[in-house]
Design a protein around this motif. Structure first.
Motif, PDB file in Angstrom:
ATOM      1  N   GLU A  75       0.852  -1.182   0.000  1.00 31.25           N
ATOM      2  CA  GLU A  75       0.000   0.000   0.000  1.00 31.25           C
ATOM      3  C   GLU A  75       0.889   1.233   0.000  1.00 31.25           C
ATOM      4  O   GLU A  75       1.804   1.341   0.824  1.00 31.25           O
ATOM      5  CB  GLU A  75      -0.905   0.003   1.232  1.00 31.25           C
ATOM      6  CG  GLU A  75      -1.919   1.126   1.247  1.00 31.25           C
ATOM      7  CD  GLU A  75      -2.841   1.022   2.433  1.00 31.25           C
ATOM      8  OE1 GLU A  75      -4.065   1.146   2.242  1.00 31.25           O
ATOM      9  OE2 GLU A  75      -2.352   0.814   3.557  1.00 31.25           O
ATOM     10  N   LYS A 104       4.326   7.453   2.019  1.00 31.98           N
ATOM     11  CA  LYS A 104       4.420   6.240   2.827  1.00 31.98           C
ATOM     12  C   LYS A 104       4.160   4.996   1.994  1.00 31.98           C
ATOM     13  O   LYS A 104       3.315   4.989   1.102  1.00 31.98           O
ATOM     14  CB  LYS A 104       3.418   6.304   3.989  1.00 31.98           C
ATOM     15  CG  LYS A 104       3.782   7.336   5.052  1.00 31.98           C
ATOM     16  CD  LYS A 104       2.860   7.256   6.254  1.00 31.98           C
ATOM     17  CE  LYS A 104       3.294   8.250   7.325  1.00 31.98           C
ATOM     18  NZ  LYS A 104       2.428   8.188   8.536  1.00 31.98           N
ATOM     19  N   ARG A 146       3.641   0.756   2.721  1.00 36.92           N
ATOM     20  CA  ARG A 146       3.476  -0.305   3.719  1.00 36.92           C
ATOM     21  C   ARG A 146       3.496  -1.646   3.010  1.00 36.92           C
ATOM     22  O   ARG A 146       2.815  -1.832   1.998  1.00 36.92           O
ATOM     23  CB  ARG A 146       2.170  -0.113   4.492  1.00 36.92           C
ATOM     24  CG  ARG A 146       2.086   1.207   5.251  1.00 36.92           C
ATOM     25  CD  ARG A 146       0.732   1.365   5.919  1.00 36.92           C
ATOM     26  NE  ARG A 146       0.631   2.608   6.682  1.00 36.92           N
ATOM     27  CZ  ARG A 146       0.225   3.761   6.187  1.00 36.92           C
ATOM     28  NH1 ARG A 146      -0.136   3.836   4.911  1.00 36.92           N
ATOM     29  NH2 ARG A 146       0.154   4.840   6.939  1.00 36.92           N
ATOM     30  N   PHE A 177       3.068  -5.846   3.464  1.00 38.39           N
ATOM     31  CA  PHE A 177       2.532  -6.926   4.284  1.00 38.39           C
ATOM     32  C   PHE A 177       2.981  -8.249   3.664  1.00 38.39           C
ATOM     33  O   PHE A 177       2.725  -8.510   2.483  1.00 38.39           O
ATOM     34  CB  PHE A 177       1.005  -6.856   4.335  1.00 38.39           C
ATOM     35  CG  PHE A 177       0.477  -5.557   4.885  1.00 38.39           C
ATOM     36  CD1 PHE A 177       0.127  -5.438   6.220  1.00 38.39           C
ATOM     37  CD2 PHE A 177       0.330  -4.441   4.064  1.00 38.39           C
ATOM     38  CE1 PHE A 177      -0.365  -4.235   6.728  1.00 38.39           C
ATOM     39  CE2 PHE A 177      -0.157  -3.237   4.556  1.00 38.39           C
ATOM     40  CZ  PHE A 177      -0.504  -3.131   5.892  1.00 38.39           C
ATOM     41  N   TYR A 232       5.415  -7.117   8.870  1.00 37.85           N
ATOM     42  CA  TYR A 232       4.785  -5.890   8.391  1.00 37.85           C
ATOM     43  C   TYR A 232       5.893  -4.845   8.368  1.00 37.85           C
ATOM     44  O   TYR A 232       6.578  -4.615   9.372  1.00 37.85           O
ATOM     45  CB  TYR A 232       3.643  -5.456   9.321  1.00 37.85           C
ATOM     46  CG  TYR A 232       3.270  -3.996   9.188  1.00 37.85           C
ATOM     47  CD1 TYR A 232       2.767  -3.501   7.981  1.00 37.85           C
ATOM     48  CD2 TYR A 232       3.409  -3.118  10.253  1.00 37.85           C
ATOM     49  CE1 TYR A 232       2.424  -2.155   7.852  1.00 37.85           C
ATOM     50  CE2 TYR A 232       3.066  -1.774  10.136  1.00 37.85           C
ATOM     51  CZ  TYR A 232       2.572  -1.305   8.937  1.00 37.85           C
ATOM     52  OH  TYR A 232       2.240   0.026   8.807  1.00 37.85           O
ATOM     53  N   SER A 258       6.926  -0.883   7.399  1.00 36.33           N
ATOM     54  CA  SER A 258       6.427   0.464   7.138  1.00 36.33           C
ATOM     55  C   SER A 258       7.583   1.363   6.740  1.00 36.33           C
ATOM     56  O   SER A 258       8.607   1.427   7.429  1.00 36.33           O
ATOM     57  CB  SER A 258       5.738   1.015   8.391  1.00 36.33           C
ATOM     58  OG  SER A 258       5.359   2.365   8.204  1.00 36.33           O
ATOM     59  N   ASP A 281       8.453   5.314   5.770  1.00 32.34           N
ATOM     60  CA  ASP A 281       8.065   6.715   5.669  1.00 32.34           C
ATOM     61  C   ASP A 281       9.153   7.411   4.861  1.00 32.34           C
ATOM     62  O   ASP A 281      10.210   7.763   5.391  1.00 32.34           O
ATOM     63  CB  ASP A 281       7.936   7.353   7.056  1.00 32.34           C
ATOM     64  CG  ASP A 281       7.300   8.742   7.002  1.00 32.34           C
ATOM     65  OD1 ASP A 281       7.539   9.459   6.009  1.00 32.34           O
ATOM     66  OD2 ASP A 281       6.586   9.111   7.947  1.00 32.34           O
ATOM     67  N   SER A 329      12.092   3.742   8.702  1.00 33.29           N
ATOM     68  CA  SER A 329      11.461   2.458   8.404  1.00 33.29           C
ATOM     69  C   SER A 329      11.236   1.695   9.699  1.00 33.29           C
ATOM     70  O   SER A 329      11.933   1.908  10.703  1.00 33.29           O
ATOM     71  CB  SER A 329      12.332   1.633   7.451  1.00 33.29           C
ATOM     72  OG  SER A 329      13.623   1.433   7.996  1.00 33.29           O
TER      73      SER A 329
END
Length: 334
Positions: free
Chosen positions: A141, A221, A223, A225, A230, A232, A234, A240
């Motif tokens: 995402e 951002k 993301r 999965f 998970y 992330s 930024d 991260s």
């Protein structure tokens, strides 16, 4: 050192000029050229460099050409540089059309010269910080939101902003695209200002991307999965975070990071949260230096011309899907 020339000294071109200066260990700046002769002369005076009277003259004096001109000129300038026996760094997107990109790929192969495309987010500290972390996402995402700026609105938000994330997604998914669906709308300009795209890959991965240039705040951002984590990213804050779930008696839990106990139907488990260190970097300087290292070592460019083509091809598929979706919508009553 490699002799480098800069073509295009507008807003971004001046940033490249400063970065080339910082990369003095690998580059010798021979001069600049811009179609706006007055601008070129002014920049040459300010930065104490030579302003060449034509692109051809600069190409003849250089081994590497850095192209920071409007997208509509990329094909012509890159072609001229390759025919002049120069390696090339060209800002994204590679070209306006896929046909132009294909011709440049063939020309670069015949000339045996590297072309690196300026997908600068590949050098973002948040992404670099992942290091050896295994990345095999099932779902991606991405949100790239920016406040409105008239500069860049000659193209849709897909080529203006989303293409950064398309390059990242293609790199991370590491699979061919099987299906694209997208919708978008032009709000403040003549081309779409906000676009959402769903991309499905042959390996089963799915990416959902949103790009907007009419936001009230900036956001970049991504993301990820996957089965074991998970992740992330930024890209704006250059940070991260990697979150994993381990069995309580698992071996190999990283020492760095924080651990939190969790009771589950499968018993006692551990949530491990790690924020890999990401030191400050000059991403543009780094990508320019990476091209020099690739040339010296005879290795492929970090972001190859083929990578640029793939990102452009996916951007075109998304733009086509947006246009098709708009054709299906009922026209508002006047």
């Amino acid at each position: 050192m490699l002799k480098i020339g800069l073509i295009g000294v507008g807003h971004l071109g001046k940033i490249h000029l400063k970065c080339i200066r910082l990369a003095r260990e690998v580059y010798d700046l021979v001069g600049v050229y811009d179609a706006d002769a007055e601008l070129a002369a002014r920049i040459a005076e300010e930065y104490k460099v030579r302003a060449f009277g034509s692109a051809a003259e600069l190409i003849a004096a250089a081994e590497v050409i850095d192209v920071v001109t409007p997208t509509s000129t990329h094909f012509r300038v890159v072609k001229q540089a390759l025919e002049g026996n120069c390696h090339v760094f060209v800002e994204k997107p590679l070209t306006e059309t896929l046909e132009e990109a294909k011709e440049l790929i063939e020309l670069s192969r015949r000339a045996k010269k590297l072309v690196q495309v300026g997908h600068v987010e590949r050098f973002n500290p948040a992404l670099l910080a992942l290091g050896e972390v295994s990345v095999q996402p099932y779902f991606i995402e991405a949100h790239r939101l920016a406040m409105f700026n008239p500069r860049g609105t000659d193209v849709s938000v897909v080529l203006d902003l989303m293409i950064h994330d398309l390059d990242i997604v293609l790199k991370l998914a590491d699979s061919e695209v099987s299906e694209v669906r997208a919708s978008g709308v032009a709000v403040l300009s003549e081309t779409p200002d906000i676009v959402n795209a769903r991309i499905e890959f042959c390996n089963g991965a799915v990416a959902n991307l949103t790009a907007s240039r009419i936001s009230l705040k900036n956001m970049r951002k991504v993301r990820l999965f996957q089965r074991d984590a998970y992740i992330s990213l930024d890209l704006l804050e250059k940070e991260s975070q990697v979150i994993r779930l381990f069995d309580a008696d698992a071996t190999g839990i990283p020492e760095r990071g924080q651990q939190f106990p969790l009771e589950t139907p499968r018993g006692h488990r551990i949530i491990h949260v790690d924020q890999p260190p990401s030191g400050p970097v000059n991403a543009i300087q780094m990508e320019l230096e990476s091209l020099a290292h690739s040339i010296r070592e005879g290795k492929p460019a970090a972001v190859s011309i083929e990578d640029g083509y793939r990102a452009l091809s996916l951007a075109q598929r998304i733009s086509d899907a947006v246009a098709e979706n708009q054709r299906r919508l009922p026209h508002p009553q006047s």
